[in-house]
Enzyme design. Structure first.
Site, short mmCIF file in Angstrom:
data_model
loop_
_atom_site.label_atom_id
_atom_site.label_comp_id
_atom_site.label_asym_id
_atom_site.label_seq_id
_atom_site.Cartn_x
_atom_site.Cartn_y
_atom_site.Cartn_z
NE ARG A 118 -2.30 -2.36 3.00
CZ ARG A 118 -2.43 -2.53 4.30
NH1 ARG A 118 -3.10 -1.67 5.01
NH2 ARG A 118 -1.88 -3.57 4.89
CD GLU A 132 -2.11 -5.34 14.45
OE1 GLU A 132 -2.15 -4.61 13.45
OE2 GLU A 132 -2.99 -5.35 15.32
O1 LIG Z 1 4.12 -1.60 11.72
P1 LIG Z 1 3.96 -3.01 11.27
O2 LIG Z 1 3.48 -3.93 12.34
O3 LIG Z 1 5.17 -3.51 10.55
O4 LIG Z 1 2.76 -3.02 10.21
C1 LIG Z 1 2.61 -2.07 9.22
C2 LIG Z 1 2.65 -2.69 7.86
O5 LIG Z 1 1.57 -3.64 7.72
C3 LIG Z 1 0.91 -3.42 6.50
O6 LIG Z 1 1.56 -4.06 5.45
P2 LIG Z 1 1.33 -5.55 5.00
O7 LIG Z 1 2.57 -6.32 5.30
O8 LIG Z 1 0.05 -6.08 5.53
O9 LIG Z 1 1.35 -5.41 3.44
P3 LIG Z 1 0.39 -4.89 2.30
O10 LIG Z 1 0.61 -3.41 2.22
O11 LIG Z 1 0.95 -5.62 1.15
O12 LIG Z 1 -1.03 -5.25 2.62
C4 LIG Z 1 1.02 -1.93 6.32
O13 LIG Z 1 0.82 -1.57 4.96
C5 LIG Z 1 2.42 -1.63 6.80
O14 LIG Z 1 3.38 -1.77 5.78
N1 LIG Z 2 -4.37 -3.11 12.03
C1 LIG Z 2 -3.83 -2.86 10.84
N2 LIG Z 2 -4.57 -2.31 9.85
C2 LIG Z 2 -4.01 -2.06 8.64
N3 LIG Z 2 -2.74 -2.33 8.34
C3 LIG Z 2 -1.98 -2.89 9.30
N4 LIG Z 2 -0.68 -3.27 9.30
C4 LIG Z 2 -0.42 -3.78 10.51
N5 LIG Z 2 -1.49 -3.74 11.31
C5 LIG Z 2 -2.48 -3.18 10.55
#
Ligand SMILES: O=P(O)(O)OC[C@H]1O[C@H](OP(=O)(O)OP(=O)(O)O)[C@H](O)[C@@H]1O
Ligand SMILES: Nc1ncnc2[nH]cnc12
Length: 190
Positions: A75, A112
């Site tokens: 994202r 997370e």
């Molecule tokens: O602070 P953190 O615990 O590291 O979480 C934050 C990350 O989690 C999500 O990415 P995700 O890995 O779900 O990837 P996506 O954008 O491909 O959905 C979000 O877009 C951040 O990059």
């Molecule tokens: N709760 C949450 N919602 C969206 N993106 C995330 N990436 C990690 N935790 C998330």
């Protein structure tokens, strides 16, 4: 004689983005796993006013100058590219493992709801470039901290980390601040 209205202030730009986020963010319980309250900003990005508001706010969130923007898979790519175009910079893609061709450096991290590995093309980073790291959500901070470490390893300086949303209870800010001295700015904190 024509009268143009003054340019919006940083506070006004941040405020407009908060309004769009409050109105348009989709909140989904138990995604991608039980117990997680997922904050989905894709409806904000699908709205022209929302996308503009968030892009403008991320572009001014960190007041330090930057030469290059880094978007975090996936994202963060949408946001990073928008901020780069808006500010006249190029954009780096910091990708999940196995997607970048050629020589890469990588770093494992946890987030997370799981673990992962981020990779970067070090050759795309000019020595000493001041990089703004952009992502949608700061949760545990694992993703942003790993991205900062990779950029520093590649010879960049971190200008700041700008995120749309910080999930404060997950404590990610401390983890990112352990990886960089640069400011960490969230448009909205939940
Ligand atoms: O602070 P953190 O615990 O590291 O979480 C934050 C990350 O989690 C999500 O990415 P995700 O890995 O779900 O990837 P996506 O954008 O491909 O959905 C979000 O877009 C951040 O990059
Ligand atoms: N709760 C949450 N919602 C969206 N993106 C995330 N990436 C990690 N935790 C998330």
């Amino acid at each position: 004689m024509t009268h143009s209205s003054p340019a919006p202030t940083r506070a006004e730009l941040l405020g407009s983005a908060v309004t769009a986020l409050e109105q348009l963010t989709r909140v989904v319980s138990d995604f991608p796993s039980a117990g997680v309250v997922f904050r989905d900003i894709t409806p904000v990005l699908a709205d022209p006013g929302g996308l503009m508001a968030v892009t403008q706010a991320l572009s001014v969130a960190v007041t330090q100058p930057f030469d290059l923007v880094a978007g975090l898979d996936a994202r963060g790519f949408l946001l990073g590219a928008a901020v780069a175009v808006h500010t006249g910079c190029g954009v780096l893609a910091i990708r999940k493992a196995g997607k970048l061709a050629g020589a890469v450096i990588g770093k494992d991290y946890s987030l997370e709801y799981g673990t992962g590995r981020l990779e970067l093309h070090p050759d795309d980073v000019p020595a000493g470039a001041r990089v703004l790291v952009v992502d949608d959500v700061l949760a545990t901070g694992g993703t942003a901290a790993a991205a900062c470490s990779l950029l520093i390893q590649a010879g960049a300086r971190i200008a700041g980390v700008a995120v749309v949303m910080e999930l404060v209870d997950l404590g990610g800010r401390a983890r990112v601040e352990a990886a960089t001295d640069a400011p960490v700015v969230a448009i909205c904190a939940l």
